[in-house]
Design a protein around this motif. Structure first.
Motif, PDB file in Angstrom:
ATOM      1  N   GLY A  38      -2.614   1.815  12.886  1.00  0.00           N
ATOM      2  CA  GLY A  38      -2.579   1.103  11.491  1.00  0.00           C
ATOM      3  C   GLY A  38      -1.038   1.287  10.016  1.00  0.00           C
ATOM      4  O   GLY A  38      -1.244   1.641   9.483  1.00  0.00           O
ATOM      5  N   PHE A  39      -0.268   1.365  11.062  1.00  0.00           N
ATOM      6  CA  PHE A  39       0.891   1.729  10.525  1.00  0.00           C
ATOM      7  C   PHE A  39       1.214   1.228   9.538  1.00  0.00           C
ATOM      8  O   PHE A  39       0.863   1.194   8.071  1.00  0.00           O
ATOM      9  N   THR A  40       2.002   0.193   9.784  1.00  0.00           N
ATOM     10  CA  THR A  40       2.486  -1.175   9.167  1.00  0.00           C
ATOM     11  C   THR A  40       2.240  -1.080   7.152  1.00  0.00           C
ATOM     12  O   THR A  40       1.945  -0.705   6.490  1.00  0.00           O
ATOM     13  N   VAL A  41       0.984  -2.425   7.365  1.00  0.00           N
ATOM     14  CA  VAL A  41       0.258  -3.052   6.157  1.00  0.00           C
ATOM     15  C   VAL A  41      -0.572  -1.350   5.440  1.00  0.00           C
ATOM     16  O   VAL A  41      -0.551  -1.727   4.299  1.00  0.00           O
ATOM     17  N   SER A  42      -0.827  -0.542   6.397  1.00  0.00           N
ATOM     18  CA  SER A  42      -1.728   0.531   5.866  1.00  0.00           C
ATOM     19  C   SER A  42      -0.854   0.911   5.286  1.00  0.00           C
ATOM     20  O   SER A  42      -1.566   1.696   3.819  1.00  0.00           O
ATOM     21  N   LEU A  43       0.641   1.142   5.489  1.00  0.00           N
ATOM     22  CA  LEU A  43       1.204   2.675   4.610  1.00  0.00           C
ATOM     23  C   LEU A  43       1.557   1.301   3.039  1.00  0.00           C
ATOM     24  O   LEU A  43       1.895   2.242   1.766  1.00  0.00           O
ATOM     25  N   LEU A  44       1.502   0.126   3.395  1.00  0.00           N
ATOM     26  CA  LEU A  44       1.887  -0.595   2.440  1.00  0.00           C
ATOM     27  C   LEU A  44       0.856  -0.314   0.944  1.00  0.00           C
ATOM     28  O   LEU A  44       0.659  -0.114   0.220  1.00  0.00           O
ATOM     29  N   VAL A  45       0.013  -0.961   1.564  1.00  0.00           N
ATOM     30  CA  VAL A  45      -1.588  -0.289   0.954  1.00  0.00           C
ATOM     31  C   VAL A  45      -1.568   0.967   0.471  1.00  0.00           C
ATOM     32  O   VAL A  45      -2.022   0.858  -0.594  1.00  0.00           O
ATOM     33  N   ALA A  46      -1.028   1.609   0.762  1.00  0.00           N
ATOM     34  CA  ALA A  46      -1.606   3.271  -0.072  1.00  0.00           C
ATOM     35  C   ALA A  46      -0.383   3.132  -1.162  1.00  0.00           C
ATOM     36  O   ALA A  46      -1.007   3.473  -1.482  1.00  0.00           O
ATOM     37  N   GLU A  47       1.089   2.521  -0.792  1.00  0.00           N
ATOM     38  CA  GLU A  47       1.687   2.845  -2.094  1.00  0.00           C
ATOM     39  C   GLU A  47       0.987   1.884  -2.900  1.00  0.00           C
ATOM     40  O   GLU A  47       0.727   2.568  -4.130  1.00  0.00           O
ATOM     41  N   LEU A  48       0.170   0.572  -3.389  1.00  0.00           N
ATOM     42  CA  LEU A  48      -0.330  -0.250  -3.689  1.00  0.00           C
ATOM     43  C   LEU A  48      -1.783  -0.008  -4.625  1.00  0.00           C
ATOM     44  O   LEU A  48      -1.777   0.318  -5.605  1.00  0.00           O
ATOM     45  N   SER A  49      -2.524   0.899  -3.837  1.00  0.00           N
ATOM     46  CA  SER A  49      -3.565   1.707  -3.691  1.00  0.00           C
ATOM     47  C   SER A  49      -3.728   3.081  -5.128  1.00  0.00           C
ATOM     48  O   SER A  49      -4.049   2.717  -6.104  1.00  0.00           O
ATOM     49  N   PHE A  50      -2.336   3.697  -4.489  1.00  0.00           N
ATOM     50  CA  PHE A  50      -2.450   4.754  -5.480  1.00  0.00           C
ATOM     51  C   PHE A  50      -1.242   5.191  -6.757  1.00  0.00           C
ATOM     52  O   PHE A  50      -1.036   5.598  -6.960  1.00  0.00           O
ATOM     53  N   GLY A  51       0.445   4.567  -5.945  1.00  0.00           N
ATOM     54  CA  GLY A  51       1.815   4.782  -6.086  1.00  0.00           C
ATOM     55  C   GLY A  51       2.131   5.948  -6.408  1.00  0.00           C
ATOM     56  O   GLY A  51       1.648   7.011  -5.672  1.00  0.00           O
ATOM     57  N   PRO A  52       3.474   5.372  -6.466  1.00  0.00           N
ATOM     58  CA  PRO A  52       3.973   6.604  -6.182  1.00  0.00           C
ATOM     59  C   PRO A  52       3.909   7.995  -7.029  1.00  0.00           C
ATOM     60  O   PRO A  52       3.228   7.984  -8.475  1.00  0.00           O
ATOM     61  N   GLY A  53       3.904   9.135  -6.903  1.00  0.00           N
ATOM     62  CA  GLY A  53       3.545  10.163  -7.948  1.00  0.00           C
ATOM     63  C   GLY A  53       2.178  10.669  -7.935  1.00  0.00           C
ATOM     64  O   GLY A  53       1.755  11.899  -7.972  1.00  0.00           O
ATOM     65  N   SER A  54       0.834   9.894  -6.990  1.00  0.00           N
ATOM     66  CA  SER A  54      -0.478  10.020  -6.812  1.00  0.00           C
ATOM     67  C   SER A  54      -0.671  11.300  -5.354  1.00  0.00           C
ATOM     68  O   SER A  54       0.259  11.549  -4.639  1.00  0.00           O
ATOM     69  N   GLU A  55      -1.675  12.244  -6.129  1.00  0.00           N
ATOM     70  CA  GLU A  55      -1.941  12.974  -5.422  1.00  0.00           C
ATOM     71  C   GLU A  55      -2.767  12.271  -3.617  1.00  0.00           C
ATOM     72  O   GLU A  55      -2.040  13.265  -2.466  1.00  0.00           O
ATOM     73  N   HIS A  56      -2.724  11.429  -3.558  1.00  0.00           N
ATOM     74  CA  HIS A  56      -3.331  10.491  -2.739  1.00  0.00           C
ATOM     75  C   HIS A  56      -2.429  10.233  -1.762  1.00  0.00           C
ATOM     76  O   HIS A  56      -2.528   9.954  -0.512  1.00  0.00           O
ATOM     77  N   THR A  57      -1.633   9.836  -2.348  1.00  0.00           N
ATOM     78  CA  THR A  57      -0.123   8.179  -1.982  1.00  0.00           C
ATOM     79  C   THR A  57       0.119   9.499  -1.159  1.00  0.00           C
ATOM     80  O   THR A  57       0.291   9.365   0.385  1.00  0.00           O
ATOM     81  N   GLU A  58       1.189  10.745  -0.754  1.00  0.00           N
ATOM     82  CA  GLU A  58       1.146  11.161   0.207  1.00  0.00           C
ATOM     83  C   GLU A  58       0.449  11.352   1.525  1.00  0.00           C
ATOM     84  O   GLU A  58       0.464  11.400   2.983  1.00  0.00           O
ATOM     85  N   ASN A  59      -0.785  12.069   1.213  1.00  0.00           N
ATOM     86  CA  ASN A  59      -1.847  12.637   1.715  1.00  0.00           C
ATOM     87  C   ASN A  59      -1.853  11.317   2.449  1.00  0.00           C
ATOM     88  O   ASN A  59      -2.685  11.694   3.701  1.00  0.00           O
ATOM     89  N   ALA A  60      -2.428  10.372   1.750  1.00  0.00           N
ATOM     90  CA  ALA A  60      -3.036   9.056   3.071  1.00  0.00           C
ATOM     91  C   ALA A  60      -2.061   8.849   3.846  1.00  0.00           C
ATOM     92  O   ALA A  60      -2.366   8.053   5.128  1.00  0.00           O
ATOM     93  N   LYS A  61      -0.131   8.793   3.678  1.00  0.00           N
ATOM     94  CA  LYS A  61       1.029   8.627   4.197  1.00  0.00           C
ATOM     95  C   LYS A  61       0.691   9.194   6.119  1.00  0.00           C
ATOM     96  O   LYS A  61       0.556   8.642   6.917  1.00  0.00           O
ATOM     97  N   ILE A  62       0.865  10.344   5.380  1.00  0.00           N
ATOM     98  CA  ILE A  62       0.442  11.886   6.801  1.00  0.00           C
ATOM     99  C   ILE A  62      -1.177  11.309   7.254  1.00  0.00           C
ATOM    100  O   ILE A  62      -1.522  11.491   8.832  1.00  0.00           O
TER     101      ILE A  62
END
Length: 457
Positions: A374-398
């Motif tokens: 689930g690479f492409t759209v999942s990364l996009l949704v992660a950015e929209l869900s938590f936004g840059p700087g959120s503690e969850h954003t990078e964890n979600a990407k990993i």
């Protein structure tokens, strides 16, 4: 093998020989592109976690573009151009190929199309429920429920191209249809739950170039006496305008590629299509754009999207203990497998149908595992869900990267073994063909009738 008592109503049947040949040719074309895609992904991860990381992220985040009156999103980072621009070419080809399947291919029968479409909905619902169950007590984390619902078409098809060259065309079409419907569902989720600043005016304006695109594509040859090449030169700027308007409307720009792909006709006037006539518009567009998509657009997108800083083993371990990461990984690896397989089984039971005798449920499980990429759209949704700087954003990407890689490995292990089985079966059937070169397995006079029942002696 099949037997004479096999039911007539079958799911994922072999289909026609022409369809099998066409899909096999597409697989051969995508094999090299799939290899380039995987290399680009690995290289991005290496660079993002090496001394060259600053250079990599600097190029990825550099803004380029132009200021055009009325358009405010044409100044984007390099990674955004790759995701919102280059990837549209791939989605256009996907829409074009799917239309072929629905109009003149084996999926023109609604009874066949309903299975992968229903499976896509199951593959969205179960991962979302798993993520929600794990993060139910954390409202901020729960906002990312849609992250594990998407299937990345490019990577999923790359896996099939690499390990499934001998798989029946029905399986490949099943995954392709499922992945496209899955992404369309994800895009609608984004539009409803995540998109802000939606602008209806731009979407309505996009109907103008779409209508012109359809008119030229359908009537260019008969009404305006345009050859396919001339039509292509007119359709290209119309496609660019449509893409730009979708980008401004707030709807994910890649959906414009799917819509335009469906605007290209795949059935022509028989009187104007003599046996020695040149290739039609659909064939011209596919011939010109597929090498561009598989050899450049998708690999470049992967290169600028896959680079995630892991932070070493300690950082990786810390990131993967986050409830968001756990929900994403379990959703992609377990949720997709269970959701797609269970839904497919339920649909076949309600329709009183069985799988084609030569296709086993382990094939469906292998495809369901592969759909967990689930690479492409999942990364996009992660950015929209938590936004840059959120503690969850990078964890979600990993977690997306780890979950997608895990799904790819598991799916590859299953499908590679099944590919060996089908390769041996194909080699055996190739020896059993008539003078026309078509294996008897595809004909009424051979060992199989229609979708797959073995002839009774």
């Amino acid at each position: 093998m099949s037997n004479s008592s096999a039911p007539h109503n079958q799911t994922l049947s072999r289909g026609s020989y022409s369809e099998s040949s066409r899909v096999a040719e597409i697989l051969r074309q995508e094999t090299v592109g799939g290899f380039i895609l995987l290399v680009a992904t690995v290289l991005a991860v290496i660079l993002a976690n090496s001394p060259a990381a600053d250079f990599y992220f600097g190029v990825r985040d550099a803004e380029v573009g132009a200021h055009v009156p009325g358009f405010h999103h044409l100044m984007m980072t390099v990674s955004e151009w790759a995701a919102d621009g280059l990837l549209v070419v791939f989605f256009f080809l996907t829409g074009l190929e799917l239309k072929k399947e629905f109009v003149v291919g084996d999926l023109h029968d609604p009874g066949k199309a309903i299975v992968p479409i229903a499976a896509a909905f199951g593959g969205v619902a179960v991962p979302a429920l798993i993520f929600a169950a794990i993060n139910f007590s954390n409202p901020s984390a729960l906002h990312g429920w849609a992250i594990p619902t998407a299937t990345d078409i490019a990577f999923a098809v790359a896996v099939i191209s690499a390990v499934g060259t001998a798989l029946p065309s029905a399986l490949r079409i099943f995954l392709l249809t499922l992945a496209v419907v899955d992404d369309l569902i994800a895009i609608f989720i984004i539009a409803i739950f995540y998109t802000t600043g939606f602008k209806l005016t731009y979407l309505l304006l996009a109907l103008i170039p779409i209508a012109l695109f359809w008119l030229i594509a359908h009537k260019g040859e008969t009404m305006f006496h345009l050859k396919p090449l001339a039509s292509w030169l007119i359709l290209l700027p119309l496609g660019i305008v449509t893409w730009a308007l979708f980008l401004e409307s707030g709807i994910h720009a890649t959906i414009s590629g799917v819509i335009l792909g469906f605007c290209v006709p795949v059935v022509y006037n028989k009187k104007s299509r003599a046996a020695d006539a040149p290739a039609g518009l659909a064939e011209v567009l596919e011939h010109r754009l597929r090498p561009l998509s598989t050899g450049f657009c998708v690999p470049v997108f992967a290169f600028f999207s896959a680079g995630v800083a892991m932070g070493g083993f300690s950082g990786l371990a810390k990131a993967l203990t986050d409830s968001v990461a756990l929900g994403i990984m379990l959703g992609l690896v377990l949720g997709k497998t269970v959701g797609i397989t269970l839904t497919t089984w339920l649909v076949t039971r309600f329709r009183k149908a069985n799988l084609d005798p030569d296709i086993a449920w382990v094939d469906v499980i292998g495809l369901a595992m592969t759909a967990g990429i689930g690479f492409t759209v999942s990364l996009l949704v992660a950015e929209l869900s938590f936004g840059p700087g959120s503690e969850h954003t990078e964890n979600a990407k990993i977690a997306i990267l780890v979950g997608s890689v895990s799904a790819a490995i598991l799916g590859s292990l299953v499908l590679s073994r099944r590919n060996k089985h089908y390769k041996e079966l194909t080699e055996k059937e190739s020896l059993d063909s008539d003078e026309d070169g078509i294996p008897d397995v595809f004909t009424d006079n051979g060992s199989r009738l229609g979708g797959g029942a073995k002839r009774a002696d």
